[in-house]
Write a protein that holds these residues in place. Structure first.
Motif, mmCIF file in Angstrom:
data_model
loop_
_atom_site.group_PDB
_atom_site.id
_atom_site.type_symbol
_atom_site.label_atom_id
_atom_site.label_comp_id
_atom_site.label_asym_id
_atom_site.label_seq_id
_atom_site.Cartn_x
_atom_site.Cartn_y
_atom_site.Cartn_z
ATOM 1 N N ALA A 1 102.258 -13.264 -1.526
ATOM 2 C CA ALA A 1 103.359 -14.455 -0.977
ATOM 3 C C ALA A 1 103.820 -14.987 -2.329
ATOM 4 O O ALA A 1 104.984 -15.226 -2.251
ATOM 5 N N LEU A 2 102.694 -15.617 -2.903
ATOM 6 C CA LEU A 2 103.013 -16.205 -4.218
ATOM 7 C C LEU A 2 103.988 -15.432 -5.382
ATOM 8 O O LEU A 2 104.774 -16.091 -5.762
ATOM 9 N N THR A 3 103.563 -14.272 -5.495
ATOM 10 C CA THR A 3 104.324 -13.340 -6.318
ATOM 11 C C THR A 3 105.932 -13.397 -5.831
ATOM 12 O O THR A 3 106.815 -13.405 -6.772
ATOM 13 N N ALA A 4 105.920 -13.125 -4.461
ATOM 14 C CA ALA A 4 107.416 -13.063 -4.123
ATOM 15 C C ALA A 4 107.828 -14.580 -4.014
ATOM 16 O O ALA A 4 109.045 -14.425 -4.624
ATOM 17 N N ARG B 1 107.630 -16.565 -6.704
ATOM 18 C CA ARG B 1 107.859 -16.520 -8.194
ATOM 19 C C ARG B 1 109.065 -15.735 -8.475
ATOM 20 O O ARG B 1 109.833 -16.217 -9.695
ATOM 21 N N ALA B 2 109.403 -14.651 -7.755
ATOM 22 C CA ALA B 2 110.436 -14.133 -7.755
ATOM 23 C C ALA B 2 111.752 -14.510 -7.330
ATOM 24 O O ALA B 2 112.725 -13.828 -7.208
ATOM 25 N N GLY B 3 111.546 -15.837 -6.564
ATOM 26 C CA GLY B 3 112.809 -16.212 -6.044
ATOM 27 C C GLY B 3 113.147 -15.917 -4.692
ATOM 28 O O GLY B 3 113.929 -16.475 -4.087
ATOM 29 N N LYS B 4 111.948 -15.721 -4.007
ATOM 30 C CA LYS B 4 112.183 -15.154 -2.393
ATOM 31 C C LYS B 4 111.523 -16.327 -1.659
ATOM 32 O O LYS B 4 110.987 -16.891 -2.042
ATOM 33 N N THR B 5 112.425 -16.518 -0.426
ATOM 34 C CA THR B 5 111.735 -17.330 0.545
ATOM 35 C C THR B 5 110.729 -16.518 1.402
ATOM 36 O O THR B 5 111.158 -15.434 1.750
ATOM 37 N N VAL B 6 109.485 -17.063 1.683
ATOM 38 C CA VAL B 6 108.268 -16.495 2.039
ATOM 39 C C VAL B 6 108.012 -17.123 3.468
ATOM 40 O O VAL B 6 107.523 -18.283 3.319
ATOM 41 N N THR B 7 107.491 -16.203 4.446
ATOM 42 C CA THR B 7 106.843 -16.751 5.636
ATOM 43 C C THR B 7 105.656 -15.833 5.759
ATOM 44 O O THR B 7 105.947 -14.535 5.576
ATOM 45 N N ILE B 8 104.425 -16.279 5.858
ATOM 46 C CA ILE B 8 103.137 -15.527 5.985
ATOM 47 C C ILE B 8 103.338 -15.558 7.719
ATOM 48 O O ILE B 8 102.844 -16.690 8.240
ATOM 49 N N TYR B 9 102.792 -14.346 8.269
ATOM 50 C CA TYR B 9 102.416 -14.216 9.556
ATOM 51 C C TYR B 9 100.863 -13.711 9.388
ATOM 52 O O TYR B 9 100.674 -12.808 8.776
ATOM 53 N N THR B 10 99.997 -14.508 10.065
ATOM 54 C CA THR B 10 98.654 -14.228 10.103
ATOM 55 C C THR B 10 97.833 -14.515 11.453
ATOM 56 O O THR B 10 98.242 -15.553 12.062
ATOM 57 N N LYS B 11 96.703 -13.862 11.617
ATOM 58 C CA LYS B 11 95.889 -14.488 12.615
ATOM 59 C C LYS B 11 94.976 -15.486 12.039
ATOM 60 O O LYS B 11 94.601 -16.230 13.083
ATOM 61 N N ALA B 12 94.876 -15.330 10.863
ATOM 62 C CA ALA B 12 93.657 -16.582 10.371
ATOM 63 C C ALA B 12 94.244 -16.855 9.042
ATOM 64 O O ALA B 12 94.649 -16.167 8.259
#
Length: 414
Positions: free
Chosen positions: A127-130, A132-143
């Motif tokens: 997610a962090l690398t994305a 830094r590449a200029g992407k808008t990021v959402t993490i979907y996770t159980k925990a």
């Protein structure tokens, strides 16, 4: 350096290319070094390692994939899924390099928004690398990270620990591994010297009652087969060993002269080892993700079709061992590992491997781990074992090894 070399000590450490080592150490460790003459062994206080000091037992299932981590691209309906899982015991070590490969494939889609599945160390670095590449990021996770399998790990630099089997991975994977390892090593250098010491170095001592060059694993038993005939590795010799590919950047281990050996053991080696303080490092990564505008959605997935409901068209899939269930990836083999935790001891910041057990004193606690007590298993330790509950007897045996060692060491300090 493989985990079997680092902890079990079954194979002799080869000579590595000479280079100046660099390190960021907490003030207590720095003070120890300042009081010692150049090139000598600093004073090492015996540690308080007893079962009545035990604060926690953590069990991790490492997601081992015989052909190496899965980094391919798959289409699920109109979604582009980039896989990033199956790193065995090398997830923490290879996370940034693996993320760089996955995000490169995501960037090729030219989509602005990216979803990441999972918030373990592989998911969070992806997610962090994305970002830094200029992407808008959402993490979907159980925990969130503190509650994932990632933080039940050992927390040291072991980039080719059960990352692949030599034959299923094939010769082409070596170059991919080297790319990931070198990229990760460079990235971790950016986290040295920060408040809380999220990434740190420790002097790590390998001890032996017999000469190191006399320690060998037994050969495979006749007729046991191998991965190609049984679907599971049967001997440590099947595991890939890529350490020589990066020996030019890894600090050189050294044999300790018997007159300088601070331990009540005949043979000792010292190596400067990189390690991760989970609390400080995890907090730093999550803070960076949020500060860059990242969002986290708590959500559980049950099958690949669930991804079709996500608003993002590009998905980086980082579920770790959970991929064996929700993605039905039957190539994954669980590798059980248990770590036993005692309170931090800021006056004794070093690591030890002895008699098939490992100890690492970190700012977030003293980690004690039972490994190859019999000196016969090597990389086969925990392979195929999916028992994810604490084994107190294992903790007692590992802690007992160091309780005895430090008791003898304490008498010599009197």
């Amino acid at each position: 350096m493989k985990r079997r070399d680092l902890f079990a000590g079954s194979l002799a450490l080869g000579a590595l290319a000479t280079r100046k080592s660099w390190a960021s150490v907490p003030e207590a460790a720095a003070a120890l070094r300042r009081t010692a003459p150049a090139g000598s062994i600093p004073h090492l206080p015996p540690m308080r390692v007893h079962m009545d000091q035990l604060t926690d037992i953590k069990v991790c299932l490492r997601p081992f994939r015989p052909m190496g981590p899965r980094l391919d691209v798959e289409k699920i309906g109109d979604k582009t899924v980039i896989h990033n899982y199956g790193h065995g015991g090398s997830g923490w070590s290879l996370s940034w390099g693996s993320a760089n490969i996955a995000v490169g494939k995501a960037a090729a889609t030219l989509k602005e928004s990216v979803a990441v599945i999972g918030c373990g160390v592989i998911g969070l670095t992806s997610a962090l690398t994305a970002q830094r590449a200029g992407k808008t990021v959402t993490i979907y996770t159980k925990a969130l990270l503190p509650h994932t399998r990632s933080v039940r790990a050992n927390g040291s630099w072991t980039p080719d620990s059960r990352v692949a089997l030599t034959k299923p991975a094939g010769p082409e994977f070596a170059a991919v591994w080297e790319q990931m390892a070198r990229y990760s090593w460079r990235t971790y250098r950016d986290y040295l010297g920060l408040p809380g010491n999220p990434i740190d170095f420790r002097d790590n001592y390998s001890l032996s009652d017999i000469p190191f060059d006399q320690r060998h694993l037994p050969p495979p038993a006749p007729g046991v087969g191998d991965y190609s005939t049984t679907g599971k590795p049967q001997h440590t010799s099947e595991f890939a060993d890529y350490g020589d590919l990066i020996r030019d950047i890894i600090p050189n281990p050294e044999d300790i002269d018997p007159k300088d050996n601070p331990f009540p053991v005949a043979h000792a080696r010292r190596a400067n080892m990189m390690m991760f303080n989970f609390g400080a490092y995890g907090h730093l990564l999550l803070s960076e993700f949020y500060q860059a505008g990242g969002k986290i959605v708590i959500r559980e997935f049950h099958n690949p079709a669930d991804l079709k409901s996500l608003p993002e068209d590009v998905i980086i899939n980082c579920p770790g061992y959970a991929a064996s269930d929700w993605w039905q990836d039957k190539t994954l083999i669980p590798v059980r590992g248990q770590t036993n935790w005692l309170p931090p001891q800021a006056d004794a910041l070093y690591g030890v491997e002895y008699r098939g057990a490992a100890l690492l004193s970190k700012t977030d606690g003293v980690m004690v781990q039972g490994l190859d007590f019999t000196h016969t298993l090597g990389e086969m330790i925990g392979v195929g074992n999916s028992f994810e509950h604490a084994d107190r007897s294992e903790a007692e045996k590992a802690i007992g090894i160091f309780e005895d060692l430090f008791a003898r060491m304490g008498k010599e300090h009197v």
